[in-house]
Design an enzyme around this catalytic site. Structure first.
Site, PDB file in Angstrom:
ATOM      1  N   GLY A  60       5.280  -1.422  -0.592  1.00 44.72           N
ATOM      2  CA  GLY A  60       5.977  -0.952   0.582  1.00 44.72           C
ATOM      3  C   GLY A  60       5.049  -0.269   1.563  1.00 44.72           C
ATOM      4  N   ASP A  79      10.421   0.286  -8.101  1.00 46.22           N
ATOM      5  CA  ASP A  79      10.218   1.618  -8.669  1.00 46.22           C
ATOM      6  C   ASP A  79      10.855   1.704 -10.053  1.00 46.22           C
ATOM      7  OD1 ASP A  79       8.870   2.774  -6.438  1.00 46.22           O
ATOM      8  OD2 ASP A  79      10.791   2.971  -5.388  1.00 46.22           O
ATOM      9  N   LYS A  81      12.062   6.494  -6.829  1.00 46.73           N
ATOM     10  CA  LYS A  81      10.754   6.907  -7.369  1.00 46.73           C
ATOM     11  C   LYS A  81      10.925   8.043  -8.369  1.00 46.73           C
ATOM     12  CE  LYS A  81       7.923   5.173  -3.648  1.00 46.73           C
ATOM     13  NZ  LYS A  81       9.000   4.217  -3.277  1.00 46.73           N
ATOM     14  N   GLY A 112       8.797  -4.842   0.446  1.00 49.27           N
ATOM     15  CA  GLY A 112       9.850  -4.845   1.442  1.00 49.27           C
ATOM     16  C   GLY A 112       9.503  -5.351   2.824  1.00 49.27           C
ATOM     17  N   LYS A 159       2.627   1.991  -9.617  1.00 52.25           N
ATOM     18  CA  LYS A 159       3.608   1.347  -8.730  1.00 52.25           C
ATOM     19  C   LYS A 159       3.034   1.408  -7.323  1.00 52.25           C
ATOM     20  CE  LYS A 159       6.892  -0.009  -6.131  1.00 52.25           C
ATOM     21  NZ  LYS A 159       6.897   0.897  -5.049  1.00 52.25           N
TER      22      LYS A 159
END
Lengths: 285, 285, 285, 285, 285, 285
Positions: free
Chosen positions: E32, E184, E243, E65, E29
């Protein structure tokens, strides 16, 4: 009862021939006079299964002359022949197809499967295996055909999966009509089309003679050229002509060896394949 | 020269056995006293190639006692045995491995390949085929090992591609060290691990006797229970014990039939496989 | 303990080389003086496993001169050489084969497997990998062979399944007899036969020098022509000749790059493969 | 001439049904009264090819009652029936097999291939597809068989390669003898054995009626239980009984839907498959 | 310049980790705050290519984001958040999708391919990878979705052929509409669905702290239970909650290890994977 | 409601076309003015799914001019064109890519999947599908690219597994930068590169006219030479030029037939493919 050492030795002698033809396709033309006796048919079926289990890929092509004539007579139709070719009107063609594909073919299939093989019967109509058109000639023989195209994919698919194809000598025309084709000729053409290593034509004489009345004149090997010469000179007699032609077609099409042998001898196939000398007459390039 | 019909018939009699074991794995334990004569070794090699070409998947496991002792003596080392097990110090282990893997194994491989097979020799070190640890017991036998794990993937990979694995009785320890393992025992365990249909242990007597002095007391069949009973009662003599134990291990591990036969008879493998009655002693569940 | 960023960066620098040789075959000639120290052998084994796991296909070829002579002496036989070639009578050949295939080979196999690789040891007898005949020359060297044919199918089959082949320099003759062959030469021929991208010959000097006494004259690259010239002019000394010949054979057979490097340096293989400049001497077309 | 938008829209309406049966097997029972008209047969053949080309896997099973009786009469044999079952002596069996397998079957095969399909005709003898034994009953019906085993591997092999199997209702006995089997029944059993998603039985009436004299009483859907009830209560008339039984067998064997529809309507198969409502009577669990 | 022995040693130290994850799927992952710096993005891309070439199967999931908010502002729309979740009206959803799938995703794809990888970018719409419905809650967040189904077949197909999937956090609804989903969360669910061996969540802090103000309280390992406890007790702060939840989801779904690490450290991925201790916080069952 | 016989007949008429293109790749250029109406887009998506389910392999290539300009305006940027080509500065390129790949592409993907297809959206960046360099010309157009290389492997991999690729007209440069490329041109080149049997370019006029003001002058067929002549003579107007050029490129690259048709007609694709005459203008060699 068990094997004796002497018997085991015979098995061992087959090894070089098993190795030579391992994975190779062998086309066997079977029919007519080589197919009359049930015990013999049974024996051929078992031999074919043996060939498959020791790693070869046998393909059978058959005609069925005597059975056709017999059914025709029961239906009150008199078989007529011109130059050895059956005059085939529409009604006769229907009988030919029923007998070859519905009786002779399934009889062979059933006998092979009785011995543990996995035979699948086909006619030239299945998957458009044999495409034919009307044969041209001086006399109109009706539905006697000349093969113009062979689509062997179905055979490769079946052989790859372990099946033994058994094929009747019927072809299909452009409009879906049936044609009576010569089983010897189509066997020769098919052997070339599938890339066979060997074609064996079973008949009811020992092979090709220089002088048909003298047993000692059997020719054990012939080149294509010699074989053609024997047809041209008339030394090869009428029933044998299509067989020799088929052998020539096969060899010219890339088949290594063509054999004409006496199928009425028990174990003829095995005696041909599992020896150096073979039996009958071998025709090579 | 060609086959006679009588000879062809013998070939045909093999068909049911060829069908039964088509595609099946057959583990053959070969070695020691069954392996002394070069002509005999040659004959076994050819028989194994025959089995492969008629569709079976033979795997050979071998030891090599006499050859090891012979090389040891040339190197000035005296072979020592405790309860039939070779005392194996580091230097002896090196000799054992060199002889089994570098001489006996490659000799068998070479003979199989001479007959047209595709043999590949392995020891238990290759691809971690046999993992062992030091055998425990009253006496310290040095590098005598007990197999704790078998990794048969390499065998399946080789057999799938048509190869004949030939395996020496050497195993590898956790630190890469070599172990001397009993060839009979590992053959039995391997037969179970690869899912063999049959294991054949070649020895130099006809089979198992109720009374070893009386030829007429040969037992042609034994259950696992009966076989265990004969070990327990001492009827099975010392050299035969690991063979019977291997047969029991195999059958208990799912192998249908285990056979102990006289490998000094020519064609012994074929006489065992290609008959109903077999030869020697068969042990089944 | 973990990686520092500096250490990770080194890993990242290997990426271009990993990509370049991904899926490619790399033949590594290993043996003799580059193989004496156990720690070094262990290190080479681990490096080979690393090559395999990052996507390359390493193949090892080895000889084993010192070990052979050592066993010969233990057996009371004096090694004899003519022009650097071992005189190989029947008894010597047996020792050569036992040592190379039963000891040296399995030692390498075992060390690779200790590091998580899947090594399989072969000699040229397995699957008829190396076919040889008696080498001709002024002096009869006995069982010294000249390879006439390579059958690399077994290598492709093993590599496809993730195995690392390790091959001893023994070949098989037409009658199954063993031949002692030069490990450098066969490595060069094999690299060409399997379509390797690279061959690396490990030796115990840094590479090829213009003047062997002057460290500063190391040639980092040579063309095939230049390399041949150095043999012809005598600049390449005796032990190095077969290595340079092997490099030339490989490159002429289509291998992109041949390298002669100092295998006694730890990480020599990695330092050669994972850099642009490489180490030692590179020979290209 | 081209498609109008209205015509294209109709094609688009077929999409959900094409998706639903994509890759699924559909068994079609075809024969007897649904097979009399050549134009209709031609139309069914084309519809089957369409099903195959849009991704479904059609399998045809056929009988051939009227044609059999017609040939029998030409051969001077009078067809005899007991409870709707043909009394089948050896001679009749031979005729049944010749007609079904040699004439009816190959006629269907040929028509499918005319439309660009790849049909392969089989009888239950091929690859031992249908194994039967003599049917037991109050009356000895001769070679009327009851299927005891189906070996559908050949069908999966053919369908996988794009072929359309066309199967005649003949089975093989333990000794290789032929059996006449009910085509409806075997179609139902086969649908279950090959894991078909659907079976469609083509007949010459619109479906199943509560009152056969009242068109308005057609049942568009029936559960297995309701269908069985209508047999038990006698509402289902004699010729329809084996069709309803086949539908029940199929559904109980895991086939999602069984349909009895009027095969004498042109496009009956398409109208059944390419709509939600379908035509005729659907039987489900 | 070449490798020094010290550098080669570092490569060798990676071997055990390369072996452990060979052929295994690793979900990463990424996004951001870990994705802001171009040099860092470039470095991550190269590390991912390295993982693929040493035999692992990395899958990237990303959000984006900051980039979304930036484009929104350029379009004159003010980003609004409720409890950390973006209020996503139809126009915002269009922007989210354009930025994530058309900009962020293709940027990552392009960087991976620059380093010799074969990346393919997907959103949850492709092949219906992520099916979602409108998330329920106290506040109407518009097109914020909750994933109800994952169809990972496309990922297996791509990975099998050597591709690296890069997936944006957009899902598709029942009517084809787009949903904004938490990157996430979906990474955690995806790791379970594809049977990953490991999930690594890159963030911009070192891991999970008992006391976020005290560097010394970093927890290097947590059980799922402990991790849940830290969420429940409020020790895990807002941005970290999804997360940790993703890590828990993955581990409960069968993933062996989940890691939360500082993606702003260069080589973070490598330092995590190629060491025993790893970096950051590891969550296991 | 069910099919009427008339409707079934229409389905049957499609069979020859289904057969002709079974297993063949068909590239469809879709975009701009043919893509404005949602109902129409929905209809095209369904038609594409139909093509896939009846055995063809459709590949979609799209641009998206109007949507790009619309987003640019919302961002306060004025679209500028030189000779019909968009001036593409860095900011514009970012918008182009976001709209084409993140909005237009996923909209098409989603609609296809709504109808049961398995679409996967790609841009030329994925798997380096389209490699481009800056287009040269009199005016600097910024990030307008010229494709120099196509890597179609990803398309074959996806199509083999049943996926429908949908590709946006964005390419990648040597440094990973994005290029705006002409969707018509790339469709033509792609059709040649994947070995398509047909390319269909959807536009908003009926085809190519000799006199664009006279409906009766529509050319239903053109040779490549005639088509080139109409460009040279100015008969083909500006917006149509790249379409005709794409058709010529495709045909010269081995595609049998190129079609320019009116995509604003419902069912245009089906009306083109499922008839002999087709609609619009066909260009052939």
């Amino acid at each position: 009862m068990g094997y004796t050492p002497e018997q085991a030795e015979i098995l061992v002698q087959a090894l070089p021939y098993i190795q030579r033809y391992s994975g190779k396709t062998i086309v066997i033309k079977y029919g007519g006079n080589a197919m009359v006796d049930d015990e013999l048919r049974n024996s051929v079926a078992r031999d074919v299964v043996l060939l498959r289990f020791v790693g070869m890929k046998p393909v059978l092509v058959h005609g069925g002359g005597p059975e056709i004539s017999e059914v025709m007579k029961r239906l009150g139709k008199e078989p007529t022949f011109v130059n050895g070719l059956r005059v085939t009107d529409a009604e006769t063609m229907e009988i030919v197809e029923m007998v070859l594909t519905g009786k002779t073919n399934k009889g062979i299939v059933s006998q092979i499967n009785q011995h543990g093989g996995k035979a699948v019967g086909l006619s030239g109509k299945d998957a458009n295996l044999f495409i034919a058109e009307k044969a041209k000639g001086d006399v109109d023989l009706g539905y006697v055909g000349k093969v113009t195209n062979i689509n062997p994919e179905i055979l490769h698919a079946l052989m790859e999966d372990g099946y033994i194809p058994v094929i009747s000598s019927v072809a299909v025309g452009a409009k879906g009509e049936s044609y009576n084709i010569n089983a010897d000729h189509i066997a020769g053409e098919l052997a070339a089309a599938v890339g066979a290593a060997k074609i064996i034509l079973l008949t009811d004489v020992r092979g090709i003679y220089d002088d048909i009345k003298d047993e000692n004149t059997l020719r054990s090997t012939l080149t294509v050229k010699e074989a053609q010469g024997m047809i041209d000179s008339g030394k090869v007699s009428s029933g044998m002509i299509p067989k020799v032609e088929a052998a020539i077609t096969a060899v010219q099409g890339g088949v290594e060896r063509a054999h004409i042998i006496d199928g009425t001898m028990k174990y003829a196939l095995l005696m041909e394949i599992f020896t150096d000398t073979g039996i009958g007459t071998m025709i090579t390039g």
